[in-house]
Design an enzyme around this catalytic site. Sequence first.
Site, PDB file in Angstrom:
ATOM      1  CG  ASP A   8      -2.002   0.976   1.205  1.00 21.18           C
ATOM      2  OD1 ASP A   8      -2.135   1.657   0.173  1.00 21.18           O
ATOM      3  OD2 ASP A   8      -2.729   1.088   2.206  1.00 21.18           O
ATOM      4  CG  ASP A 102      -3.074   3.973  -3.428  1.00 24.15           C
ATOM      5  OD1 ASP A 102      -4.034   3.209  -3.655  1.00 24.15           O
ATOM      6  OD2 ASP A 102      -3.107   4.860  -2.565  1.00 24.15           O
ATOM      7  CD  GLU A 103      -5.399  -0.980  -0.836  1.00 28.19           C
ATOM      8  OE1 GLU A 103      -5.774  -1.719   0.049  1.00 28.19           O
ATOM      9  OE2 GLU A 103      -6.074  -0.016  -1.254  1.00 28.19           O
TER      10      GLU A 103
END
Lengths: 390, 371
Positions: A8, A102-103
């Site tokens: 993350d 983003d993860e």
Amino acid sequence: MRLVLHADMDAFYASIEQLDDPSLRGRPVIVAGLSGRGVVSTCSYEARRFGVRSAMPTAWARRRCPQGVFLPPRFERYHAVSEIVMAVFRRFSPVIEPLSLDEAFLDLTGSEGALGPPERIGRALKDAVREATGGLNVSVGIADTKYVAKVASDFRKPDGLTIVRPEEARAFLAPLPVARLWGAGPRTVERLESLGYRTIGDVARADPARLAAELGRQGEHFHRLALNDDPRPVVPERDTKSIGYENTLERDLRGAVEIRPHLRRAADEVGRRLRRAGLRARGVRIKLKTAGFRLFTRQMRLSEATDVAEAIYAAADALLAQLELVEPVRLVGVTGYDLTEEAAAQLDLFASATPRRRALEATLDRVREKFGDAAVQRADDLDAADPPRE
Amino acid sequence: MKFVVNRDLFARSLSRLQGVLNRKATLPVLSNALLEARPEGTLRVAATDLDVTFDGRIPARVEAPGRITVDGKRLYDIARSLPGEEVAITVTPEQQIQLKCKNAEFVLLGQGAEAYPTLPSAEGVELTPIDGVALRELIDRTAFSASTDESRPNLNGVYFQCLGEGRVRMVSTDGHRLSQGERDARREKDIPARDGVIIPRKGVGELKRLLDEAGAEVSFGFLENNLVMATGELRLFVRLIDAAFPDYKQVIPKSTQRNVVLERGTFLGSLKRIAILASERTHGVRVELSGERMVLTSDNPDLGKAREELPLDGYTGGDMSIAFNSKYVVEILGVLAGDKVEIALNEALSPGLFREHGNPDYLFVVMPMRL
């Protein structure tokens, strides 16, 4: 034994801004919609110290952090960086499941021989991301289930690396508040606490029959999570069996008139995700959860596979009509299932609005990709939008 | 409440209701049939699912009038299995229904009629005689292409329009293909022209049931948003779909450049053969017109391919290639009567027109596939 890594990125948008403009480093950077109704997308850790949070109205954030640097989002740039980051993830595992820009989850099962012990893999991944992006940090959690990996990545954020061994997982979870249970929203947390469950350990020790009686299937689900029993595999996007979107609501809804705008929003999102994945759904399912935690689902097959939100909504609305809901509803979800990559080979008699509709929705996708989700909204949603609760 | 009825008439009147009784409805009373013994010597036997209502009367020796509702499936199962010719039925004040027939005796638990939905009444509805046999043929040859996709409610039924001068038309489409039939259905007097209505698929099924029983002697009319069909003492009410049927006329090709006539049986046989190797999902079969022959081919990357030629003696329309979902064409060839079928095509991506050779009453349009 499985080995799952959850990665993350730390304050992704704000960190990119600080990376691109060194004068912003160390300062409270807030990436937000700057219009009257704008909300905060991401803020740097410096800004979080002032109490600024994601999804907070920009106006409140300005009050809390007048010295903050407020910037409008640059989604094109964020997408470009996201691609770099995902490419790094793919070097570590062929099986990655991105959850957002983003993860992502990475399935590392069986990789220890090639990549070394989990600690080494985690360090190597963090270094590789930092190097590829020119300085961005990612927080990493590694465990034998997706659930614990995700909790672990958040455990020592920012720039964290937390490895939870299977035998330690229950002890790791036990002291954490029930809000960390996957799927527990603010109201479920309230309910759990009112029933006397404050920590995940409380839930693990609870009698599963009692939990099920109190919370229905969700109760069983929480009990299993609390025991680190989460068999869900890491599913790469191309193997996806269904694409869904659901939303737990701030306020209970009564009746079809109140539910429809939320179905529409969910259908919009499902259409968008289908198009992004290059897939079409041959079936549509809706899911409604009542205030009393009763779950209703209905599904139907479409005469042809679609990635058009308008068609998904038409099906969802027809399904809604099949339900006779008396209780208020707290969660609304729409899923497209039975996915196919093929375009419809069968032509339509009524050279309907479908191709034009698809073109319109694809254009909106591009607009949002460039200018952010709030760039184009339904007029209905503007009226319905109330600021998030603090 | 007490009456005696003929067992066969009673069983038959209950058999009609079986498609309407809804055992899964949220209103449990909808799995019941309504029985009403009337002082003038009739027994009313009715049921509704709120969209479709059957309401019939049979002669009965009524000793004490009254109304009751009872599980319609069980009552039917009992009525048709009873041994004697006459059934004597008594309803107790506790709403128990006693059936006696020869030596057999049943007691069923009933439910008061006050909880039953109010049924529509055909009283005052102007009923126009119509040829039930013609209607039945129209349904058989057009209803099959109605859509089952519930997200397209305006296609979930058969469009029914009175064109004036006794002609009636039925059209159905699922967006990929369309069937249209027209017949003179006049009986006794003219059928005035009126705007079309959409009869839902379920209602069409019940209408077929009524027509099977009635033969030619039926009448129809409209009550608010219901189609009313009547024969003898039997009334069927079907709630119409409240939506606009698409502009179907614009998709029927006005003129076609490539017209061929084939033996229906021969074409059907070879199409079914070639379809064996078509994709299991799309059922696509390619049809090529080349010189004076038609070539049917299928190609399934996982299985193999098939090819068959049919002679088109004297064909001069020019070469072309088009692909269809073979299931759609097979279904049309199945409902057509007559030995010969006319196929009229334009371009590869334009709709194909199928008709029975020499019968202008029916036409079928199929949209091609992009293979």
